[in-house]
Write an enzyme that holds these catalytic residues in place. Sequence first.
Site, PDB file in Angstrom:
ATOM      1  N   HIS A  38       0.817  -1.211   0.000  1.00  0.00           N
ATOM      2  CA  HIS A  38       0.000   0.000   0.000  1.00  0.00           C
ATOM      3  C   HIS A  38       0.855   1.267   0.000  1.00  0.00           C
ATOM      4  O   HIS A  38       0.343   2.380   0.127  1.00  0.00           O
ATOM      5  CB  HIS A  38      -0.896  -0.038   1.251  1.00  0.00           C
ATOM      6  CG  HIS A  38      -2.014   0.937   1.253  1.00  0.00           C
ATOM      7  ND1 HIS A  38      -2.165   1.899   2.230  1.00  0.00           N
ATOM      8  CD2 HIS A  38      -3.058   1.112   0.404  1.00  0.00           C
ATOM      9  CE1 HIS A  38      -3.239   2.613   2.002  1.00  0.00           C
ATOM     10  NE2 HIS A  38      -3.809   2.159   0.896  1.00  0.00           N
TER      11      HIS A  38
ATOM     12  N   LYS B 103       3.336   4.443  -1.138  1.00  0.00           N
ATOM     13  CA  LYS B 103       3.433   5.397  -2.234  1.00  0.00           C
ATOM     14  C   LYS B 103       4.749   6.144  -2.066  1.00  0.00           C
ATOM     15  O   LYS B 103       4.928   6.867  -1.080  1.00  0.00           O
ATOM     16  CB  LYS B 103       2.284   6.410  -2.211  1.00  0.00           C
ATOM     17  CG  LYS B 103       0.891   5.814  -2.435  1.00  0.00           C
ATOM     18  CD  LYS B 103       0.179   5.539  -1.166  1.00  0.00           C
ATOM     19  CE  LYS B 103      -1.260   5.080  -1.440  1.00  0.00           C
ATOM     20  NZ  LYS B 103      -1.805   4.255  -0.376  1.00  0.00           N
TER      21      LYS B 103
ATOM     22  N   ASP C 255      16.695  10.544  -9.052  1.00  0.00           N
ATOM     23  CA  ASP C 255      18.147  10.771  -9.044  1.00  0.00           C
ATOM     24  C   ASP C 255      18.758  10.662  -7.649  1.00  0.00           C
ATOM     25  O   ASP C 255      19.864  11.184  -7.423  1.00  0.00           O
ATOM     26  CB  ASP C 255      18.479  12.150  -9.639  1.00  0.00           C
ATOM     27  CG  ASP C 255      18.208  12.223 -11.136  1.00  0.00           C
ATOM     28  OD1 ASP C 255      18.050  11.158 -11.762  1.00  0.00           O
ATOM     29  OD2 ASP C 255      18.157  13.341 -11.671  1.00  0.00           O
TER      30      ASP C 255
ATOM     31  N   HIS D 206      -8.867  11.065   2.145  1.00  0.00           N
ATOM     32  CA  HIS D 206      -8.017   9.878   2.031  1.00  0.00           C
ATOM     33  C   HIS D 206      -6.664  10.099   2.692  1.00  0.00           C
ATOM     34  O   HIS D 206      -5.865   9.174   2.809  1.00  0.00           O
ATOM     35  CB  HIS D 206      -7.840   9.518   0.544  1.00  0.00           C
ATOM     36  CG  HIS D 206      -7.168   8.216   0.304  1.00  0.00           C
ATOM     37  ND1 HIS D 206      -5.890   8.111  -0.225  1.00  0.00           N
ATOM     38  CD2 HIS D 206      -7.577   6.943   0.531  1.00  0.00           C
ATOM     39  CE1 HIS D 206      -5.558   6.837  -0.321  1.00  0.00           C
ATOM     40  NE2 HIS D 206      -6.550   6.107   0.135  1.00  0.00           N
TER      41      HIS D 206
ATOM     42  N   LYS E 275      -3.739  10.561   5.450  1.00  0.00           N
ATOM     43  CA  LYS E 275      -3.448   9.918   6.727  1.00  0.00           C
ATOM     44  C   LYS E 275      -2.336  10.733   7.390  1.00  0.00           C
ATOM     45  O   LYS E 275      -1.227  10.838   6.865  1.00  0.00           O
ATOM     46  CB  LYS E 275      -2.953   8.474   6.532  1.00  0.00           C
ATOM     47  CG  LYS E 275      -3.827   7.600   5.600  1.00  0.00           C
ATOM     48  CD  LYS E 275      -3.273   7.546   4.209  1.00  0.00           C
ATOM     49  CE  LYS E 275      -3.873   6.523   3.282  1.00  0.00           C
ATOM     50  NZ  LYS E 275      -5.227   6.167   3.346  1.00  0.00           N
TER      51      LYS E 275
ATOM     52  N   ASP F 203       1.402  17.305  19.716  1.00  0.00           N
ATOM     53  CA  ASP F 203       1.777  18.634  20.203  1.00  0.00           C
ATOM     54  C   ASP F 203       2.337  19.458  19.036  1.00  0.00           C
ATOM     55  O   ASP F 203       1.806  19.413  17.931  1.00  0.00           O
ATOM     56  CB  ASP F 203       2.758  18.517  21.365  1.00  0.00           C
ATOM     57  CG  ASP F 203       2.143  17.812  22.572  1.00  0.00           C
ATOM     58  OD1 ASP F 203       0.907  17.797  22.691  1.00  0.00           O
ATOM     59  OD2 ASP F 203       2.900  17.256  23.389  1.00  0.00           O
TER      60      ASP F 203
END
Length: 474
Positions: free
Chosen positions: A221, A223, A228, A392, A394, A399
């Site tokens: 899952h 991404k 370079d 979507h 997350k 603090d």
Amino acid sequence: MDWPHLHPAAAWIFALDWAIRIGALLWIPVRSAPAAARSWLLLIGFVPLLGLPLYLAFGQPWVSRLRRERQANASRVIAERQQPLGHLRWTPHPDSIADDVARLVEHTGAFMPMTGNAVHLDDDYARSLRGLLQDIAGAREHVHLLYYLMYDDAVGRAVTDALVAAAARGVHCRLLLDAVGAKRGLRAFAPALRAAGVEVHAMLAGGLAWRRSARMDLRNHRKLAVIDGRIGWTGSQNLAEPEFIPGVPNREVVARVQGPVVAQLAALFASDWYLETGQVLALPAHPPAPAGASPAQLLPSGPTYPFANARNAVVSLIHRARRELVLATPYFVPDDATQDALEIAALSGIDVRLILSERNNQRLTAWAQDSYLDGLLAAGVKVALHRPHFLHAKFLRVDDEIALVGSINLDIRSFALNAELGLLCYDPAVVAQLRRIEADCLAHARLLQPQAWQRRPRWRRSLAGLARLADSFL
């Protein structure tokens, strides 16, 4: 008393039925977490002949010995390669929130906290995609992309065109896509990409191949992008148009990073490439030069990592909040440790805010999610429902000290079954960026009122309770 005579076939079915029930009662609690064990025992108790094959297929986060060995080798190499980089190690103050968290993440995920990074957070869907495409267009050596989902839409086409153009310039391009999440993108674009010289591999291939790698519903899952070895991207955004699910445009948070932490993204890509292909990629001898002053650290997780490390890191962060705790997730199906930690934080006087999406593309998950909100609201957690987009994104903020962004959802699947990636930032300046995003999310949300929530129809309560029985499968 005369017992009714049973046909031999019926007797065998009766005996098998009870043998499955008794065997499950003796076996499953030893092999599964308590919440998962309860769900499986309930299913098998009602329909043994259906529950047993489902348990054998989905009951354990099974990963092949080969994948586990490759992950152990990759983590060992990552740890060894960091040993000479002590001058880049960031050392938190012994009394700070970050001290224990950074050591926990390094111990279970192999990556140490490194200073000298520049981190920019963005929640503008189109702008972040443009930035990624511009970085690919500027690549001179290599482009490494790893994504859960690539759709056969305009964004998938734009990424394909950018990779084809880069390969034509002599840039070495590699693309890892989840076999299920990116099924449509693989089918639409992989032939043209391979013809142009781009190396494309499907992660955790489905069909009969699953038996050689892992349980069939385990997914990668993550991404991430590395250009370079100098620029990195990670977050919640996939390679797809924001409204790839009609009527539910996504809102995301991504991070563009420069500096030594890019070497960690490069190493994680190389690790997953090795897991899928067995091929060892050459990594630069030295990490990128410092590009800023932000300390950062990668948190990779998944069934090949020990100790449910993403869940443990999240719970550790929750317990270390002193004033404020803000969490955003599209899917909230927590295990007991996470639910308890949130309730304890709120009962201890911490200002806890949980941002969920009012609209959800997973109906069963949304029903189950409702069942967890009673305890949170009773404890004093403020629950906000974001609209009109599907949130979507997350992220987690503790603090003014720690920000966590990435692909990790606050659900059991994300903690135990998916390969995930989080970026921890220990810089108040980066936390301030997340604060601004968080404030805008809350400005487009409605606060759930405990009294009104308690007055919801009884059928909704029953539906939520039934859906929660499947929490370990969602």
